[in-house]
Write a protein that holds these residues in place. Sequence first.
Motif, PDB file in Angstrom:
ATOM      1  N   GLU A  13       0.829  -1.208   0.000  1.00 22.84           N
ATOM      2  CA  GLU A  13       0.000   0.000   0.000  1.00 22.84           C
ATOM      3  C   GLU A  13       0.863   1.257   0.000  1.00 22.84           C
ATOM      4  OE1 GLU A  13      -2.481  -0.481   3.401  1.00 22.84           O
ATOM      5  OE2 GLU A  13      -3.898  -1.840   2.383  1.00 22.84           O
ATOM      6  N   GLY A  14       1.986   1.207   0.723  1.00 25.45           N
ATOM      7  CA  GLY A  14       2.887   2.359   0.743  1.00 25.45           C
ATOM      8  C   GLY A  14       3.489   2.626  -0.623  1.00 25.45           C
ATOM      9  N   ILE A  15       3.837   1.567  -1.340  1.00 24.43           N
ATOM     10  CA  ILE A  15       4.375   1.730  -2.688  1.00 24.43           C
ATOM     11  C   ILE A  15       3.300   2.260  -3.622  1.00 24.43           C
ATOM     12  CG2 ILE A  15       5.262   0.448  -4.682  1.00 24.43           C
ATOM     13  CD1 ILE A  15       6.737  -1.363  -2.663  1.00 24.43           C
ATOM     14  N   ALA A  16       2.082   1.756  -3.473  1.00 24.02           N
ATOM     15  CA  ALA A  16       0.981   2.212  -4.333  1.00 24.02           C
ATOM     16  C   ALA A  16       0.687   3.690  -4.138  1.00 24.02           C
ATOM     17  CB  ALA A  16      -0.272   1.382  -4.055  1.00 24.02           C
ATOM     18  N   GLU A  17       0.842   4.174  -2.912  1.00 27.87           N
ATOM     19  CA  GLU A  17       0.575   5.582  -2.626  1.00 27.87           C
ATOM     20  C   GLU A  17       1.549   6.518  -3.332  1.00 27.87           C
ATOM     21  OE1 GLU A  17       0.540   6.086   1.565  1.00 27.87           O
ATOM     22  OE2 GLU A  17      -1.320   4.938   1.857  1.00 27.87           O
ATOM     23  N   LEU A  18       2.699   5.991  -3.711  1.00 28.05           N
ATOM     24  CA  LEU A  18       3.681   6.828  -4.410  1.00 28.05           C
ATOM     25  C   LEU A  18       3.240   7.134  -5.839  1.00 28.05           C
ATOM     26  CD1 LEU A  18       7.013   5.127  -3.243  1.00 28.05           C
ATOM     27  CD2 LEU A  18       6.021   7.271  -2.416  1.00 28.05           C
ATOM     28  N   GLY A  19       2.220   6.423  -6.307  1.00 29.99           N
ATOM     29  CA  GLY A  19       1.682   6.707  -7.635  1.00 29.99           C
ATOM     30  C   GLY A  19       2.484   6.120  -8.777  1.00 29.99           C
ATOM     31  N   HIS A  20       3.317   5.128  -8.497  1.00 29.41           N
ATOM     32  CA  HIS A  20       4.107   4.461  -9.535  1.00 29.41           C
ATOM     33  C   HIS A  20       4.842   5.448 -10.440  1.00 29.41           C
ATOM     34  CE1 HIS A  20       2.339   0.642  -8.404  1.00 29.41           C
ATOM     35  NE2 HIS A  20       1.158   1.206  -8.437  1.00 29.41           N
ATOM     36  N   PRO A  21       5.716   6.285  -9.888  1.00 26.47           N
ATOM     37  CA  PRO A  21       6.462   7.208 -10.752  1.00 26.47           C
ATOM     38  C   PRO A  21       7.446   6.445 -11.627  1.00 26.47           C
ATOM     39  CG  PRO A  21       7.389   7.208  -8.549  1.00 26.47           C
ATOM     40  CD  PRO A  21       6.151   6.359  -8.483  1.00 26.47           C
ATOM     41  N   THR A  22       7.894   7.098 -12.680  1.00 26.67           N
ATOM     42  CA  THR A  22       8.973   6.527 -13.484  1.00 26.67           C
ATOM     43  C   THR A  22      10.203   6.366 -12.600  1.00 26.67           C
ATOM     44  OG1 THR A  22       8.178   7.455 -15.564  1.00 26.67           O
ATOM     45  CG2 THR A  22      10.534   6.964 -15.415  1.00 26.67           C
ATOM     46  N   ARG A  23      10.817   5.195 -12.691  1.00 20.83           N
ATOM     47  CA  ARG A  23      12.010   4.933 -11.873  1.00 20.83           C
ATOM     48  C   ARG A  23      13.236   4.901 -12.775  1.00 20.83           C
ATOM     49  NH1 ARG A  23      12.000   0.875  -7.219  1.00 20.83           N
ATOM     50  NH2 ARG A  23      12.582  -0.611  -8.842  1.00 20.83           N
ATOM     51  N   VAL A  24      14.239   5.644 -12.376  1.00 17.42           N
ATOM     52  CA  VAL A  24      15.518   5.648 -13.077  1.00 17.42           C
ATOM     53  C   VAL A  24      16.495   4.877 -12.194  1.00 17.42           C
ATOM     54  CG1 VAL A  24      17.339   7.049 -14.100  1.00 17.42           C
ATOM     55  CG2 VAL A  24      14.968   7.881 -14.105  1.00 17.42           C
ATOM     56  N   LEU A  25      16.760   3.636 -12.575  1.00 14.17           N
ATOM     57  CA  LEU A  25      17.578   2.745 -11.752  1.00 14.17           C
ATOM     58  C   LEU A  25      19.044   2.854 -12.155  1.00 14.17           C
ATOM     59  CD1 LEU A  25      15.289  -0.432 -11.958  1.00 14.17           C
ATOM     60  CD2 LEU A  25      15.184   1.440 -10.296  1.00 14.17           C
ATOM     61  N   VAL A  26      19.853   3.300 -11.236  1.00 12.08           N
ATOM     62  CA  VAL A  26      21.299   3.380 -11.466  1.00 12.08           C
ATOM     63  C   VAL A  26      21.946   2.197 -10.766  1.00 12.08           C
ATOM     64  CG1 VAL A  26      23.397   4.745 -11.184  1.00 12.08           C
ATOM     65  CG2 VAL A  26      21.200   5.896 -11.576  1.00 12.08           C
ATOM     66  N   GLN A  27      22.551   1.300 -11.532  1.00  6.48           N
ATOM     67  CA  GLN A  27      23.171   0.116 -10.940  1.00  6.48           C
ATOM     68  C   GLN A  27      24.514   0.505 -10.319  1.00  6.48           C
ATOM     69  OE1 GLN A  27      23.172  -3.501 -13.194  1.00  6.48           O
ATOM     70  NE2 GLN A  27      21.005  -3.337 -13.714  1.00  6.48           N
ATOM     71  N   TRP A  28      24.459   0.711  -9.034  1.00 10.10           N
ATOM     72  CA  TRP A  28      25.607   1.212  -8.276  1.00 10.10           C
ATOM     73  C   TRP A  28      26.105   0.106  -7.340  1.00 10.10           C
ATOM     74  CZ3 TRP A  28      25.193   6.296  -4.906  1.00 10.10           C
ATOM     75  CH2 TRP A  28      26.393   6.505  -4.233  1.00 10.10           C
ATOM     76  N   GLY A  29      27.137  -0.579  -7.782  1.00  8.48           N
ATOM     77  CA  GLY A  29      27.793  -1.590  -6.970  1.00  8.48           C
ATOM     78  C   GLY A  29      29.267  -1.280  -6.860  1.00  8.48           C
TER      79      GLY A  29
END
Length: 548
Positions: free
Chosen positions: A19-35
Amino acid sequence: MTEANCRAAWETLATNAREGIAELGHPTRVLVQWGHCSQAVGADAIFRRLNEMLASRQDAAVVAVGCDGACFAATQVVVERTNGTTCFFDRISAYDDLSGIVAALDSDGSSDKERPSPDLEAFFTPQHIALMEGVGSINPSSLGEYLAGDGYGGLATALAMTPEAVIQLVLDAGLLGRGGAYFPAARKWQAARRAGLLNSDAARRHLVVNAEEGEPGLFKDRHLMEGNPHRIIEGALIAAYAAGADSVVMYVNAEAELSAERLAAAVADAKAAGLCGPNALGSEFGCAVEVRRGAGGYVCGEETTLLNTIEGRRREPRLRPPFPTDAGLYGEPTVINNAETLCNVPAIITGGVRRFASIGLNEARGTRLVSLSGAVQRPGLAEVPLGTTVRQVIERVGGGVRLVKSSPVRHLGFAVVGGPSSGILPAAELDVPLRPGMLHASGVVMGAGGITVFDDRASPVAVALRLAEYNAAESCGKCTPCREGTPRIVEALARVVSGDGQPSDVQDLRDLSEIVGAASLCGLGQMAGNPVNSLLHFYGSELGIDGG
């Protein structure tokens, strides 16, 4: 506590997370693979720049995730749009123009970036992704994302079972330790549990997660800690419950800063959510979890040395017996499991024996994480079923020997399998499976999780010398055979490399390897002769010494 109550407590957490994730409104996610791999080529700077460029947009979030194993493509940036489409960028430099990534947020989904590059597809197609599932896409700093994907469901299920039932389930699955010895993981839990019940003076039991991983060429546990730390924690808690342990110590390499940072943050979040600490998920099981840093040095990966350093003692091994399951940390029964081993546990609990046992070999089930490096087209972390051959990893996953511009075509020369504790296999000998307990006639250990590739320009003698130098430098010095023998191995090999070798040097190398291996206290000395033995086995006639 009843199964229904355990399940209800977990489902409340998971539902709240979704529910907490749903409240964020599913914004576009820019995933930076940082390892740790991509950090070396500027992933942290890319993350900061993209945050600055998108600071004014409310419909986009820049998220730091782990590396999915394709280290050759670092830094990777993946744009997950609100309409469900995805855009892929790889080999991004901190000096590159990032405007194309920003523009992809509003793209109609018709660009050539809508699929991973051919190199990425070729890298992942031969693999069997299980332990690495979610790494590179899940936010390692978000407990909510892990819970929303049914994380900690295995812990909830295990807490509703008896510890003995959990042990039997994992035994039936056939999970072997991935630290190198391949001892049945649940046997350790069983032994520590029995020792605690039989010894009234042993007030506590402990579980130590060995994530030291100080061996050159290995980086599998770091990817797990950086990409999905909650999975390690969940596996450790299940193992602790089965063993009757009320203390978990996560032992992380002294130089693995990013791994320790993300793991410590995950532990803190798990504590705050009531997943560890007293009365986990409202049950009677209580377990304290802490992160400790290694004392530095390859020998710290040896389990009794590891225990000494946690207690503030010198980094040197203990005599055995007693074994840690009888008298380990602070003299109390202690289970020591590798991080990769424990990552298998949640899926066994939730998916059952049949699903886990369907992968790999009858005598060695599941997958193996393999750190692939050296002169190969696609270096990185691969996950393959146990029984996959070394050649298949190098050629199918890694794409074969790396091509060098303005240079003649190179061919596969040999591979170091297992690092300084194992040995060298020439190209003709690579059709051998990665199988626990399998010892090649040359002395190379075939269950190891690291493969370093060399092309035909490299000298196997020079590489063997470098491995021998490393073993000598890392000897803790406690036992005479290792302290005195490993430098003598180096001296004899150095004479051979320089062209000053004598026939007696070859016999000295054989004798020293046998003596150091038989008389040393820990695995470092016991296996220090393996690179030499494999060199003499395959290349003895080519050393340029009469009698070689």
